[in-house]
Design an enzyme around this catalytic site. Structure first.
Site, PDB file in Angstrom:
ATOM      1  N   ASP A  30       0.849  -1.196   0.000  1.00  0.00           N
ATOM      2  CA  ASP A  30       0.000   0.000   0.000  1.00  0.00           C
ATOM      3  C   ASP A  30       0.887   1.249   0.000  1.00  0.00           C
ATOM      4  O   ASP A  30       1.906   1.313   0.692  1.00  0.00           O
ATOM      5  CB  ASP A  30      -0.910  -0.006   1.228  1.00  0.00           C
ATOM      6  CG  ASP A  30      -2.078   0.937   1.086  1.00  0.00           C
ATOM      7  OD1 ASP A  30      -3.219   0.466   0.967  1.00  0.00           O
ATOM      8  OD2 ASP A  30      -1.854   2.169   1.094  1.00  0.00           O
ATOM      9  N   ILE A  31       0.474   2.248  -0.743  1.00  0.00           N
ATOM     10  CA  ILE A  31       1.264   3.480  -0.861  1.00  0.00           C
ATOM     11  C   ILE A  31       1.245   4.293   0.438  1.00  0.00           C
ATOM     12  O   ILE A  31       2.158   5.095   0.686  1.00  0.00           O
ATOM     13  CB  ILE A  31       0.752   4.324  -2.056  1.00  0.00           C
ATOM     14  CG1 ILE A  31       1.824   5.273  -2.566  1.00  0.00           C
ATOM     15  CG2 ILE A  31      -0.527   5.071  -1.708  1.00  0.00           C
ATOM     16  CD1 ILE A  31       1.482   5.934  -3.899  1.00  0.00           C
ATOM     17  N   ASN A  85     -12.706  -3.543   2.234  1.00  0.00           N
ATOM     18  CA  ASN A  85     -13.650  -2.440   2.320  1.00  0.00           C
ATOM     19  C   ASN A  85     -14.490  -2.488   1.055  1.00  0.00           C
ATOM     20  O   ASN A  85     -13.973  -2.292  -0.044  1.00  0.00           O
ATOM     21  CB  ASN A  85     -12.915  -1.108   2.445  1.00  0.00           C
ATOM     22  CG  ASN A  85     -12.167  -0.990   3.755  1.00  0.00           C
ATOM     23  OD1 ASN A  85     -12.632  -1.460   4.786  1.00  0.00           O
ATOM     24  ND2 ASN A  85     -11.005  -0.371   3.724  1.00  0.00           N
ATOM     25  N   GLN A  92     -14.813   2.227   0.920  1.00  0.00           N
ATOM     26  CA  GLN A  92     -13.923   1.810  -0.170  1.00  0.00           C
ATOM     27  C   GLN A  92     -13.567   3.056  -0.978  1.00  0.00           C
ATOM     28  O   GLN A  92     -14.451   3.795  -1.408  1.00  0.00           O
ATOM     29  CB  GLN A  92     -14.632   0.779  -1.062  1.00  0.00           C
ATOM     30  CG  GLN A  92     -13.769   0.291  -2.220  1.00  0.00           C
ATOM     31  CD  GLN A  92     -14.480  -0.753  -3.090  1.00  0.00           C
ATOM     32  OE1 GLN A  92     -15.621  -1.143  -2.803  1.00  0.00           O
ATOM     33  NE2 GLN A  92     -13.812  -1.181  -4.141  1.00  0.00           N
ATOM     34  N   HIS A  98     -10.129  -5.164  -3.848  1.00  0.00           N
ATOM     35  CA  HIS A  98      -8.810  -5.416  -3.276  1.00  0.00           C
ATOM     36  C   HIS A  98      -8.939  -5.920  -1.846  1.00  0.00           C
ATOM     37  O   HIS A  98      -9.882  -5.578  -1.132  1.00  0.00           O
ATOM     38  CB  HIS A  98      -7.924  -4.161  -3.311  1.00  0.00           C
ATOM     39  CG  HIS A  98      -8.554  -2.955  -2.709  1.00  0.00           C
ATOM     40  ND1 HIS A  98      -9.524  -2.205  -3.365  1.00  0.00           N
ATOM     41  CD2 HIS A  98      -8.382  -2.349  -1.511  1.00  0.00           C
ATOM     42  CE1 HIS A  98      -9.899  -1.206  -2.590  1.00  0.00           C
ATOM     43  NE2 HIS A  98      -9.225  -1.272  -1.453  1.00  0.00           N
ATOM     44  N   HIS A 100      -6.935  -6.097   1.766  1.00  0.00           N
ATOM     45  CA  HIS A 100      -5.827  -5.570   2.573  1.00  0.00           C
ATOM     46  C   HIS A 100      -5.261  -6.690   3.446  1.00  0.00           C
ATOM     47  O   HIS A 100      -6.020  -7.401   4.113  1.00  0.00           O
ATOM     48  CB  HIS A 100      -6.320  -4.468   3.521  1.00  0.00           C
ATOM     49  CG  HIS A 100      -6.859  -3.246   2.855  1.00  0.00           C
ATOM     50  ND1 HIS A 100      -6.149  -2.071   2.766  1.00  0.00           N
ATOM     51  CD2 HIS A 100      -8.051  -2.996   2.252  1.00  0.00           C
ATOM     52  CE1 HIS A 100      -6.874  -1.140   2.162  1.00  0.00           C
ATOM     53  NE2 HIS A 100      -8.048  -1.689   1.841  1.00  0.00           N
TER      54      HIS A 100
END
Ligand code: 5GP
Ligand code: ZN
Length: 115
Positions: A30-31, A85, A92, A98, A100
């Site tokens: 994750d960024i 999410n 979301q 996606h 997590h």
């Protein structure tokens, strides 16, 4: 989806720290990590979110990738939280399904926080 950020990552058009990849899914960090380990597993094909349109083989590939990601990130034994999410009430923010994978630090019990 040409303008979807996760589709672009899946196509290699924008950089990401890729942790795992197979025919159906790709996993990348994750960024904006919310824990020492925060990796996203996404289908290479675009699906907005979990729904009846997502083939069961894609769902299977997403969740089969999770323990592989956990092992690669060194949290298989210590444990980790797996979160999807899904839609507006779940906040979301990226409209490409996606999962997590979050870990590397002890969390509190419970995971639902309302605004
Ligand atoms: P959501 O809130 O939709 O469940 O999670 C979306 C996640 O995608 C967020 O944790 C956010 O930091 C991450 N994210 C958004 N844009 C990018 C990006 O361009 N690259 C990566 N690696 N992660 C992103
Ligand atoms: Zn997409």
């Amino acid at each position: 989806m040409s303008d979807c950020v996760f589709c672009m990552i899946a196509r290699g058009e924008i950089p990401a720290r890729v942790v795992y990849s197979d025919d159906l899914v790709i996993a990348f960090d994750d960024i904006a990590p919310q824990a020492p380990v925060h990796t996203l597993v996404v289908p290479k094909q675009h699906y907005d979110r979990l729904g009846a349109d997502v083939p069961s083989e894609v769902i299977c590939a997403l969740f089969a990738a999770v323990p592989k990601v956990a092992a690669a990130k060194g949290v298989a034994e210590s444990g980790y939280r797996v979160i999807v999410n899904n839609g507006p009430d779940a906040m979301q923010t990226v409209g490409h399904l996606h999962v997590h994978v979050i870990g590397g630090r002890r969390m509190t019990h419970g995971m639902v926080h309302f605004e």
